[in-house]
Scaffold this active site. Structure first.
Site, PDB file in Angstrom:
ATOM      1  N   LYS A   1      50.303  37.220  76.783  1.00  0.00           N
ATOM      2  CA  LYS A   1      49.808  38.107  75.722  1.00  0.00           C
ATOM      3  C   LYS A   1      49.205  39.387  76.318  1.00  0.00           C
ATOM      4  O   LYS A   1      49.480  40.479  75.850  1.00  0.00           O
ATOM      5  CB  LYS A   1      48.708  37.415  74.879  1.00  0.00           C
ATOM      6  CG  LYS A   1      49.174  36.196  74.119  1.00  0.00           C
ATOM      7  CD  LYS A   1      48.067  35.667  73.213  1.00  0.00           C
ATOM      8  CE  LYS A   1      46.817  35.214  73.953  1.00  0.00           C
ATOM      9  NZ  LYS A   1      46.993  34.029  74.806  1.00  0.00           N
TER      10      LYS A   1
ATOM     11  N   ARG B   1      41.596  33.338  67.120  1.00  0.00           N
ATOM     12  CA  ARG B   1      41.884  32.116  67.860  1.00  0.00           C
ATOM     13  C   ARG B   1      41.520  30.882  67.055  1.00  0.00           C
ATOM     14  O   ARG B   1      41.726  29.763  67.529  1.00  0.00           O
ATOM     15  CB  ARG B   1      41.082  32.106  69.141  1.00  0.00           C
ATOM     16  CG  ARG B   1      41.926  32.237  70.407  1.00  0.00           C
ATOM     17  CD  ARG B   1      40.965  32.334  71.542  1.00  0.00           C
ATOM     18  NE  ARG B   1      41.484  32.083  72.833  1.00  0.00           N
ATOM     19  CZ  ARG B   1      41.730  33.036  73.737  1.00  0.00           C
ATOM     20  NH1 ARG B   1      41.620  34.301  73.428  1.00  0.00           N
ATOM     21  NH2 ARG B   1      42.101  32.708  74.947  1.00  0.00           N
TER      22      ARG B   1
ATOM     23  N   ARG C   1      48.126  33.847  88.368  1.00  0.00           N
ATOM     24  CA  ARG C   1      47.575  34.998  87.644  1.00  0.00           C
ATOM     25  C   ARG C   1      46.425  35.659  88.398  1.00  0.00           C
ATOM     26  O   ARG C   1      45.581  34.985  88.975  1.00  0.00           O
ATOM     27  CB  ARG C   1      47.079  34.538  86.276  1.00  0.00           C
ATOM     28  CG  ARG C   1      46.383  35.657  85.525  1.00  0.00           C
ATOM     29  CD  ARG C   1      46.504  35.527  84.078  1.00  0.00           C
ATOM     30  NE  ARG C   1      45.603  34.519  83.545  1.00  0.00           N
ATOM     31  CZ  ARG C   1      45.474  34.307  82.242  1.00  0.00           C
ATOM     32  NH1 ARG C   1      46.203  35.000  81.387  1.00  0.00           N
ATOM     33  NH2 ARG C   1      44.653  33.397  81.808  1.00  0.00           N
TER      34      ARG C   1
ATOM     35  N   ARG D   1      40.764  34.616  87.950  1.00  0.00           N
ATOM     36  CA  ARG D   1      39.727  34.309  86.968  1.00  0.00           C
ATOM     37  C   ARG D   1      39.161  32.923  87.226  1.00  0.00           C
ATOM     38  O   ARG D   1      39.897  32.008  87.569  1.00  0.00           O
ATOM     39  CB  ARG D   1      40.326  34.361  85.554  1.00  0.00           C
ATOM     40  CG  ARG D   1      40.408  35.763  85.032  1.00  0.00           C
ATOM     41  CD  ARG D   1      41.213  35.873  83.765  1.00  0.00           C
ATOM     42  NE  ARG D   1      40.930  34.855  82.773  1.00  0.00           N
ATOM     43  CZ  ARG D   1      41.426  34.872  81.548  1.00  0.00           C
ATOM     44  NH1 ARG D   1      42.215  35.868  81.166  1.00  0.00           N
ATOM     45  NH2 ARG D   1      41.157  33.915  80.701  1.00  0.00           N
TER      46      ARG D   1
ATOM     47  N   ARG E   1      41.553  24.507  78.330  1.00  0.00           N
ATOM     48  CA  ARG E   1      41.919  25.638  77.465  1.00  0.00           C
ATOM     49  C   ARG E   1      43.181  25.325  76.666  1.00  0.00           C
ATOM     50  O   ARG E   1      43.313  25.729  75.510  1.00  0.00           O
ATOM     51  CB  ARG E   1      42.105  26.902  78.306  1.00  0.00           C
ATOM     52  CG  ARG E   1      40.780  27.402  78.867  1.00  0.00           C
ATOM     53  CD  ARG E   1      40.969  28.461  79.899  1.00  0.00           C
ATOM     54  NE  ARG E   1      41.559  29.667  79.352  1.00  0.00           N
ATOM     55  CZ  ARG E   1      42.170  30.594  80.081  1.00  0.00           C
ATOM     56  NH1 ARG E   1      42.277  30.443  81.382  1.00  0.00           N
ATOM     57  NH2 ARG E   1      42.646  31.642  79.503  1.00  0.00           N
TER      58      ARG E   1
END
Ligand code: AMP
Length: 213
Positions: free
Chosen positions: A13, A88, A123, A156, A167
């Site tokens: 996203k 969300r 990531r 992160r 998550r």
């Protein structure tokens, strides 16, 4: 153009929002980036959000709704925007609906769980401006350095395997119901994630009926 990007964590996203906001010349509102900046600046919102984010949990709806309403009232949102990572929960979607905003489309980026886990381990985000990269799929031009601002790329804290699993669980219970919510409103545009970021961008533009010429 007022767009919402939906998708599991790691679906791309953030990357797609960055590309689309340049192509469509509208800002991206990323609640994740706003919260990470608030944590870095040590603001009251940041202090409140930190423990939720580190645990892979959702930040309470009232905090998010406040952040988004404040951001959408700014001048640069007049001609449209892309919402990345918000709503969300159904409560957040209902709060947006109550403000009377008419969205043009809700793009749902679809991707397998196996692929998500693979992508999230690679990531990296810019510690300064929040741009996202992937060491395998979306590498920066110079290793460890942000293409956009020269900032340092970091992993992160909530991209560790245990937090990612949490998550994903939260995504299935809290966020996935939004797919039906927006389908019922005739706004849903499902898009299959492609192997390259350019491929996914093309699929999104096609789903939105935007001819790139
Ligand atoms: P993201 O960068 O979108 O993956 O967001 C990182 C984290 O910030 C999430 O795992 C949540 O803890 C928090 N967060 C971001 N956006 C929201 C939202 N709309 N509602 C609740 N929590 C959020």
């Amino acid at each position: 153009m007022k767009l919402i990007l939906l998708g599991a964590p790691g679906a791309g996203k953030g990357t797609q929002a960055e590309i689309l906001c340049k192509k469509l010349a509208i800002p991206t509102i990323s609640t994740g980036n706003i919260l990470r900046a608030a944590i870095k600046d040590g603001t009251p919102t940041g202090l409140k959000a930190k423990s939720y984010i580190d645990a892979g949990a959702l930040v309470p709806d009232e905090v998010i709704i406040g952040i988004v309403n404040e951001r959408l009232a700014q001048d640069d949102c007049k001609n449209g925007y892309i919402l990345d990572g918000v709503p969300r929960t159904i409560a957040q979607a209902e709060a947006l609906e109550k403000t009377g905003i008419q969205f043009d489309a809700v793009v749902s980026i679809e991707i397998s769980e196996e692929e998500i886990l693979r992508r999230m381990s690679g990531r990296r985000v810019c510690a300064a401006c929040g741009s996202s990269y992937n060491v395998e799929f979306v590498p920066p031009r110079r290793e460890g350095i942000c293409d956009n601002c020269g900032g340092k790329l970091i992993q992160r804290k909530d991209d560790t395997p245990e937090t990612v699993r949490e998550r994903l669980k939260v995504y299935h219970t809290e966020t996935e119901p939004l797919v039906d919510f927006y389908r019922q409103r005739g706004l849903l545009r499902p898009v299959q994630s492609a192997p390259t970021k350019e491929g996914t961008t093309q699929a999104i533009l096609a789903a939105l009926g935007i001819d790139e010429k």
